[in-house]
Design a protein around this motif. Sequence first.
Motif, short mmCIF file in Angstrom:
data_model
loop_
_atom_site.label_atom_id
_atom_site.label_comp_id
_atom_site.label_asym_id
_atom_site.label_seq_id
_atom_site.Cartn_x
_atom_site.Cartn_y
_atom_site.Cartn_z
N SER A 16 0.81 -1.22 0.00
CA SER A 16 0.00 0.00 0.00
C SER A 16 0.84 1.27 0.00
N ASP A 17 2.16 1.15 0.24
CA ASP A 17 3.04 2.33 0.21
C ASP A 17 3.39 2.74 -1.23
N LEU A 18 3.12 1.87 -2.18
CA LEU A 18 3.63 2.09 -3.54
C LEU A 18 2.60 2.74 -4.45
N PRO A 19 3.06 3.64 -5.33
CA PRO A 19 2.21 4.08 -6.44
C PRO A 19 2.30 3.00 -7.52
N TRP A 20 1.15 2.55 -8.03
CA TRP A 20 1.15 1.39 -8.91
C TRP A 20 0.87 1.75 -10.36
N ILE A 21 1.49 0.99 -11.25
CA ILE A 21 1.22 1.07 -12.68
C ILE A 21 0.45 -0.18 -13.05
N ALA A 22 -0.66 0.00 -13.77
CA ALA A 22 -1.53 -1.15 -14.07
C ALA A 22 -2.24 -0.93 -15.40
N TRP A 23 -3.08 -1.90 -15.76
CA TRP A 23 -3.82 -1.82 -17.01
C TRP A 23 -4.99 -0.85 -16.89
N SER A 24 -5.27 -0.16 -17.98
CA SER A 24 -6.45 0.71 -18.03
C SER A 24 -7.61 -0.05 -18.67
N PRO A 25 -8.86 0.41 -18.47
CA PRO A 25 -10.00 -0.22 -19.15
C PRO A 25 -9.80 -0.16 -20.67
N PRO A 26 -10.23 -1.17 -21.40
CA PRO A 26 -11.03 -2.31 -20.96
C PRO A 26 -10.19 -3.51 -20.53
N LEU A 27 -8.89 -3.30 -20.32
CA LEU A 27 -7.99 -4.41 -19.98
C LEU A 27 -7.74 -4.53 -18.48
N ASP A 28 -8.54 -3.85 -17.68
CA ASP A 28 -8.29 -3.82 -16.24
C ASP A 28 -8.72 -5.09 -15.51
N THR A 29 -9.18 -6.09 -16.26
CA THR A 29 -9.44 -7.40 -15.65
C THR A 29 -8.23 -8.31 -15.77
#
Length: 297
Positions: free
Chosen positions: A183-196
């Motif tokens: 929870s301390d980290l800023p995260w990089i992840a998929w955006s919609p519609p690939l967020d699953t």
Amino acid sequence: MDIPWEDVRLFLAVAETGSLSGAARKLRIGQPTVSRRLAALEYSLGAALFRRSVDGASLTSAGERLLVPAKKMAEWAGEVGRAVDSSDRSPRGLVRITASPYLSFDFLAPFAAWLAGKHPGLRLEVLSSVQYLDLNRGEADLALRSKAPTQEGLKQVLALEFENTVCVSKSLAAKLPRKPSLSDLPWIAWSPPLDTLPPNPQLEELIPGFTPAFTSDNYLVQLAAAEAGIGAMVMARFRHRFSRPTSLVPLSIDLGPYQRSTLHLVCAKSALDIPRVRRVSELLVSELEKTGASKAS
């Protein structure tokens, strides 16, 4: 009545993409051609197969009756194509392999360069996709996947377990607590519609109120953001002899049940009867087994 395979293939493309424009992209033909050929097919059958709307094309009852046999016909067309190719006894020609954007960029592209130098008669086409292509239909010859095959007619050639790790830039690492938590980290992840797609659902499960600091629908954009210091990425600890230098550094953070993943090399069973596919499969197995990952039981 007899329906030509090309008409069935067009029907399937519209049914599975949900639109004429999507079918045109999938088949690499113009949308007016799709519209014209579909109208001719419906006229010959005496029934509408799709309901057209601004939202796309949905199956009518007549189209629904045609869908299952059309899928079976597609699988048999793939089988016929492989039977023809297996008569060529020399391991030469094009082999199509599908994998995630990460594996396509990090492993398969440099592997293809090595293959071209060592085996000039073989060529790779790498289909980078977050969607699983249908190997039974011949949409690809080989696949590197995160899930074991369940579809009848597919074969698992190899399964390897590897560790996942959290990576950040050196500049971001210097700003973090000595022992950061998830929870301390800023995260990089998929955006919609690939967020699953992973790691989004896993991070949502591990981090209450998970909200990424940066999202993109492109893996290379995510990687560039991590290198620029925007946030952290979950990456496979998948070192191979083609690995390129990276400015990212791993953090010692426990990902719990998601600390390990499995990579599966998959193909249609009959694809291994094709010399060029079998040879590329053997070379992939050889390279993957050198990574130090352990064979999955």
